[in-house]
Design an enzyme around this catalytic site. Structure first.
Site, mmCIF file in Angstrom:
data_model
loop_
_atom_site.group_PDB
_atom_site.id
_atom_site.type_symbol
_atom_site.label_atom_id
_atom_site.label_comp_id
_atom_site.label_asym_id
_atom_site.label_seq_id
_atom_site.Cartn_x
_atom_site.Cartn_y
_atom_site.Cartn_z
ATOM 1 N N ARG A 41 -1.039 -1.113 -2.448
ATOM 2 C CA ARG A 41 -2.058 -0.345 -1.741
ATOM 3 C C ARG A 41 -1.326 0.577 -0.786
ATOM 4 O O ARG A 41 -0.565 0.131 0.080
ATOM 5 C CB ARG A 41 -3.005 -1.249 -0.962
ATOM 6 C CG ARG A 41 -4.056 -0.441 -0.167
ATOM 7 C CD ARG A 41 -5.225 -1.281 0.251
ATOM 8 N NE ARG A 41 -4.868 -2.250 1.282
ATOM 9 C CZ ARG A 41 -5.616 -3.292 1.615
ATOM 10 N NH1 ARG A 41 -6.748 -3.528 0.972
ATOM 11 N NH2 ARG A 41 -5.243 -4.117 2.560
ATOM 12 N N SER A 110 -13.320 -5.327 -4.263
ATOM 13 C CA SER A 110 -13.579 -5.966 -2.974
ATOM 14 C C SER A 110 -15.083 -6.118 -2.784
ATOM 15 O O SER A 110 -15.837 -5.188 -3.047
ATOM 16 C CB SER A 110 -13.035 -5.091 -1.835
ATOM 17 O OG SER A 110 -11.648 -4.878 -2.019
ATOM 18 N N LYS A 139 -8.143 -3.544 7.687
ATOM 19 C CA LYS A 139 -9.410 -2.832 7.497
ATOM 20 C C LYS A 139 -10.118 -2.738 8.843
ATOM 21 O O LYS A 139 -11.128 -3.414 9.075
ATOM 22 C CB LYS A 139 -10.300 -3.610 6.515
ATOM 23 C CG LYS A 139 -9.728 -3.744 5.112
ATOM 24 C CD LYS A 139 -10.167 -2.578 4.238
ATOM 25 C CE LYS A 139 -9.664 -2.805 2.805
ATOM 26 N NZ LYS A 139 -10.239 -1.834 1.881
#
Lengths: 289, 321
Positions: A41, A110, A139
């Site tokens: 990521r 997700s 996040k």
């Protein structure tokens, strides 16, 4: 290739957590410590740079026998021959991603609620992320969903799910106790000076949780157990003798029950638990001399 | 003058069999297996007059939950005494388990210990039967062990707490009748608990014989259930049982080798049979036999034992259980 079903510990890259250390070096340590699925990521990298990292990780994971997933970019996943692609709720729909990557590559997504989890399962996701369980710097701004959602997913979701979000060896047991059987960690692993040690720790916790509750779950979300009823192995999710009896529809028949050699009076059926490996007999009277 | 029925009724009113503290109105124990249908079984039960009915305990068929449970057909008969058996048990532990399961049904605490030890004869295992009887009696069961016709074993079972003993006439379901009347007679003579002859009876005659031998009752299943007409046979065996009981109580005559005229010889119109030849010896023989009987011996009865001859005379009416 390793199967997704066997994967227990999912580690996602996060280069901002290990500035000064090489991505491959950190991820290799994680895999050697027990991570069996790795996701690239990198929200900042552009196409060519991302592809380069993807190819490097592909080579590493192939060498070490881990699965490799690319976040957000089906085309990079394809180009790097990754095992799959991971989507966010705001990314490409699963169906569209499937059309791009084909039937054999994994698609994960997700999810932040049981509704999203159900939708993902229906849409053909191979796995889901369940979280964020705890607030996480990865996040920022997304509210934590807590272990409640983990428990819901454990009850209902049949495809593999990885609990994610602020999970580290200090709180993993709580997540596992809620029903998670697979964990995903980012900062706790890649931000650690010893990623392998953290992975080993997390894996040990997962395995211990599985030992203490190794039972599969049935559709109703109850614990499925194997019991021997009248000499025959039966899988049941009945929690009590009463529920087990009800599943056989004895009706008005005068039936007597025995659990592990002890007669259980009918009045006690509702309070008599049925556990893994129990030997149950249901008998009645037949003609005889 | 009393009719036979009145005598029988009078006898029955005082001649009551008691087992485990329960007074029974019938000495006929009826099995419930192998009837052509539940309806026939119920009619046979009615015709038999039986109060004690036997059952087996089996696993519920989980595949076919609709299968027939025998008790469904009997629940209207509130006066019945349920005597579940432990058939299928191969040792005392299994018999105890089955007995406990049966008691769990809430239909009383009588149990017929049945521990078969042989695949063809289903003959009972004496050692395990004794063990099971002792344990179950200690647990408060009214225990009726099915046993071989061994007088000593029956005594041991009695000492172990059996409420009655149930020696077999012959192996279960064979219809061979009473193979060893001598032993059964001894058992009946020695026992201080009721003796119920169980297993092997074939027809009404066997029921009568068992009772004449001194049994306190019989248990029959196959001879009734598998008769051409089970209901008629149930009635026949009931009558035979009553007849046999009455005959036992009435006290039969001793067996003798030679004839005794039913009428006095005085005043007969014609002469005595020619002397000499076989009858001469016979006349002496009869005298000798009479002497032997008077002493309680059995000079000319090759097979008669305690139950076969003078035992009747000596014990008739002597006990009423």
């Amino acid at each position: 290739m390793r199967s997704l079903n066997d994967c227990k510990l999912y580690v996602i890259t996060g280069e901002n957590y290990h500035k000064g250390r090489d991505l491959l070096e950190v991820m290799e340590a994680a895999i050697r410590g027990g991570a069996d699925i790795v996701q690239l990521r990198d929200k900042d990298a552009a196409g060519p740079e991302l592809l380069e990292k993807a190819r490097a990780l592909r080579e590493l994971t192939r060498r070490l026998g881990a699965l490799f997933i690319v976040n957000d970019h089906p085309e990079i996943a394809l180009a790097a021959e990754a095992d799959g692609v991971h989507l966010g709720q705001e990314d490409l729909p699963i169906e569209a991603a499937r059309a791009l990557v084909g039937p054999d590559r994994l698609i994960g997504i997700s999810t932040h609620s049981i509704g999203q989890a159900r939708a993902a399962e229906r849409a053909g996701a191979d796995y889901i992320g369940v979280g964020p369980v705890y607030p996480t710097g990865t996040k920022p701004g997304r509210p934590a969903v807590g272990t409640g959602y983990v428990a819901e997913a454990a009850e209902e979701i049949r495809i593999p799910f990885f609990a994610i979000g602020g999970i580290h060896p200090g709180n993993a047991e709580e997540v596992l106790a809620a029903g998670a059987r697979r964990l995903c960690a980012v900062s706790a692993v890649v931000g650690s000076p010893d990623p392998a040690a953290v992975c080993r720790e997390l894996r040990a916790l997962i395995e211990r949780a599985q030992l203490s509750a190794p039972l599969p779950r049935t559709g109703g979300g109850r614990l499925a157990k194997t019991v021997v009823v009248n000499g025959r192995a039966e899988t049941t999710d009945a929690d009590t003798l009463q529920e087990l009896a009800a599943s056989f529809r004895f009706g008005e028949k005068l039936v007597v029950a025995e659990r592990n050699g002890e007669v259980v009076p009918r009045a006690d059926w509702t309070s008599t638990p049925v556990g893994e490996g129990d030997r149950i007999e249901f008998v009645h009277f037949v003609g005889g001399g | 003058m009393n009719t036979l029925n009145e005598i029988a009724a009078d006898r029955n009113s005082t001649d009551v069999l008691t087992i485990g503290g329960t007074k029974l109105r019938s000495r006929f124990f009826l099995g419930t297996g192998r009837y052509p249908s539940p309806a026939v079984m119920l009619q046979a039960l009615e015709a038999s007059g039986a109060q004690v009915v036997t059952f087996a305990v089996r696993r519920v068929n989980l595949e076919e939950v609709e299968d027939d449970s025998i008790l469904r057909h009997l629940t209207e008969r509130k006066d019945l005494i349920y005597l579940p058996n432990t058939s299928g048990a191969g040792n005392a532990d299994e018999a105890v388990r089955i007995a406990r399961l049966a008691r769990g049904a809430g239909l009383g605490h009588w149990v017929k210990v049945e521990i078969s030890a042989h695949p063809y004869t289903l003959l009972p295992d004496p050692v395990e039967t004794l063990r099971a009887t002792e344990r179950l009696a200690n647990e408060g069961f009214v225990v009726l062990p099915y046993v071989s016709d061994d007088p000593i074993l029956c005594k041991r079972l009695e000492e172990a707490g059996a409420a009655a003993v149930m020696p077999g006439g012959s192996p279960i379901g064979t219809g061979l009748g009473i193979l060893n009347p001598y032993h059964l007679g001894l058992i009946a003579e020695e026992a201080s608990v009721p003796v119920i002859v169980d297993a092997g009876l074939g027809s009404a005659a066997d029921a009568a014989q068992a009772m004449e031998l001194g049994a306190d009752g019989i248990l029959a299943n196959t001879p009734v259930a598998k008769a051409q007409d089970p209901v008629a046979m149930a009635r026949a065996m009931r009558l035979a049982l009553e007849a046999g009981r009455l005959s036992r109580l009435a006290g039969r005559i001793p067996r003798k080798r030679y004839a005794t005229a039913s009428s006095e010889p005085e005043g007969r119109l014609f002469g005595v049979p020619a002397s000499g030849g076989p009858f001469e010896a016979g006349a002496r023989g009869e005298k000798a036999a009479d002497d032997a009987d008077a002493k309680g011996g059995a000079a000319h009865r090759p097979a008669a034992g305690p139950g076969g001859g003078e035992g009747f005379a000596a014990h008739a009416g002597g006990r009423s259980r």
